[in-house]
Design a protein around this motif. Sequence first.
Motif, PDB file in Angstrom:
ATOM      1  N   ASN A 120     -44.968  41.671   2.564  1.00  0.00           N
ATOM      2  CA  ASN A 120     -43.785  40.769   2.771  1.00  0.00           C
ATOM      3  C   ASN A 120     -44.452  39.176   3.302  1.00  0.00           C
ATOM      4  N   GLU A 121     -44.494  38.729   2.257  1.00  0.00           N
ATOM      5  CA  GLU A 121     -44.664  36.545   2.380  1.00  0.00           C
ATOM      6  C   GLU A 121     -43.742  36.671   1.742  1.00  0.00           C
ATOM      7  N   GLU A 122     -42.804  36.650   1.497  1.00  0.00           N
ATOM      8  CA  GLU A 122     -41.530  36.399   0.409  1.00  0.00           C
ATOM      9  C   GLU A 122     -41.315  34.164   0.763  1.00  0.00           C
ATOM     10  N   ALA A 123     -41.461  34.667   3.039  1.00  0.00           N
ATOM     11  CA  ALA A 123     -41.583  32.980   2.591  1.00  0.00           C
ATOM     12  C   ALA A 123     -42.272  32.328   2.044  1.00  0.00           C
ATOM     13  N   ALA A 124     -43.507  32.452   1.969  1.00  0.00           N
ATOM     14  CA  ALA A 124     -44.567  31.886   1.447  1.00  0.00           C
ATOM     15  C   ALA A 124     -45.034  31.814   0.144  1.00  0.00           C
ATOM     16  N   GLU A 153     -44.440  31.570  -2.938  1.00  0.00           N
ATOM     17  CA  GLU A 153     -44.319  30.879  -4.450  1.00  0.00           C
ATOM     18  C   GLU A 153     -44.732  29.347  -3.890  1.00  0.00           C
ATOM     19  N   THR A 154     -44.709  28.764  -2.093  1.00  0.00           N
ATOM     20  CA  THR A 154     -45.300  27.759  -1.891  1.00  0.00           C
ATOM     21  C   THR A 154     -46.834  27.785  -2.477  1.00  0.00           C
ATOM     22  N   VAL A 155     -47.719  29.113  -1.940  1.00  0.00           N
ATOM     23  CA  VAL A 155     -49.189  28.891  -2.059  1.00  0.00           C
ATOM     24  C   VAL A 155     -49.493  28.869  -3.131  1.00  0.00           C
ATOM     25  N   LEU A 156     -48.959  29.721  -3.597  1.00  0.00           N
ATOM     26  CA  LEU A 156     -49.146  29.734  -5.902  1.00  0.00           C
ATOM     27  C   LEU A 156     -48.771  28.794  -5.852  1.00  0.00           C
ATOM     28  N   THR A 157     -47.780  28.148  -6.002  1.00  0.00           N
ATOM     29  CA  THR A 157     -47.369  26.682  -6.536  1.00  0.00           C
ATOM     30  C   THR A 157     -49.013  25.852  -6.173  1.00  0.00           C
ATOM     31  N   ASP A 158     -49.301  25.487  -4.750  1.00  0.00           N
ATOM     32  CA  ASP A 158     -50.570  24.799  -4.699  1.00  0.00           C
ATOM     33  C   ASP A 158     -51.829  24.763  -4.899  1.00  0.00           C
ATOM     34  N   MET A 162     -55.087  24.532   0.302  1.00  0.00           N
ATOM     35  CA  MET A 162     -54.971  24.622  -0.660  1.00  0.00           C
ATOM     36  C   MET A 162     -55.976  23.828  -1.512  1.00  0.00           C
ATOM     37  N   GLU A 163     -55.186  21.665  -0.901  1.00  0.00           N
ATOM     38  CA  GLU A 163     -55.790  21.329  -1.414  1.00  0.00           C
ATOM     39  C   GLU A 163     -57.603  20.686  -1.585  1.00  0.00           C
TER      40      GLU A 163
END
Length: 236
Positions: free
Chosen positions: A27-31, A33-38, A105-106
């Motif tokens: 249930n990580e809908e909030a994060a 996309e951000t994590v995978l984009t990073d 992730m950086e």
Amino acid sequence: MSLQTNDSPEQDDYTFNDVSVVMGTYNEEAAIETVLTDIADVTDGAANVVCVDGSSDPTPELAREMGATVIEQEPQGYGVAVREAILTPDRPVVVTTDCDDTYPMEQLPEFLDTINDGYDVVSGDRLSRGADAMPDVNRLGNRAFALLASALAGERVRDTTTGMRAYRREVVEEIMWTENTGLSAELLMRPLMRDYRVHELPIDYRERAGTTTLDPFAGGAAIAKSILKVGLEEHL
């Protein structure tokens, strides 16, 4: 920390084409996309991503849309999901992370550079930089876990329960992992106590996106039990 192990044959440095970034998701809908984009931005899309998912929200669909390999699994706890995620890909370097946008992730290039320097495990140390975004009770508990692990391992450990680590594949394949809630501690302690080369790398830690489902007291008791069990098993 660094511990000497047997020398390995010289090889070319690994690149992100040799890296899998893996995580358990719930249930990580909030994060997500951000994590995978990073991850894609930092690795130029070269690292592959594996999510072992037990969500009831759109997390797995979002992850697939962004190119991740998603393995759906009935919710069975943190360790069951992460163990599956670690053992699924076949690239020679495996990086674990959480899917709540707390980990940087950086800093993935630093993890890969340290593996290329000859370490078998590179463990992200949140506490050396303060981990101000972490709730006070969690921060105090994590410092206590580190002291307990240090006493059992006979080696200074700064952050036992971090979710961000890099491993050479042979390490994760050669050790039998047994813990669930306490898997993150086990993933550090067993390699450390078996004389693999382990390095703790200071990392930044951010406030999580979304809400946690882990009870800090019940979870903390389970982690402490795992640290004791793993430490005693390795001594025996």
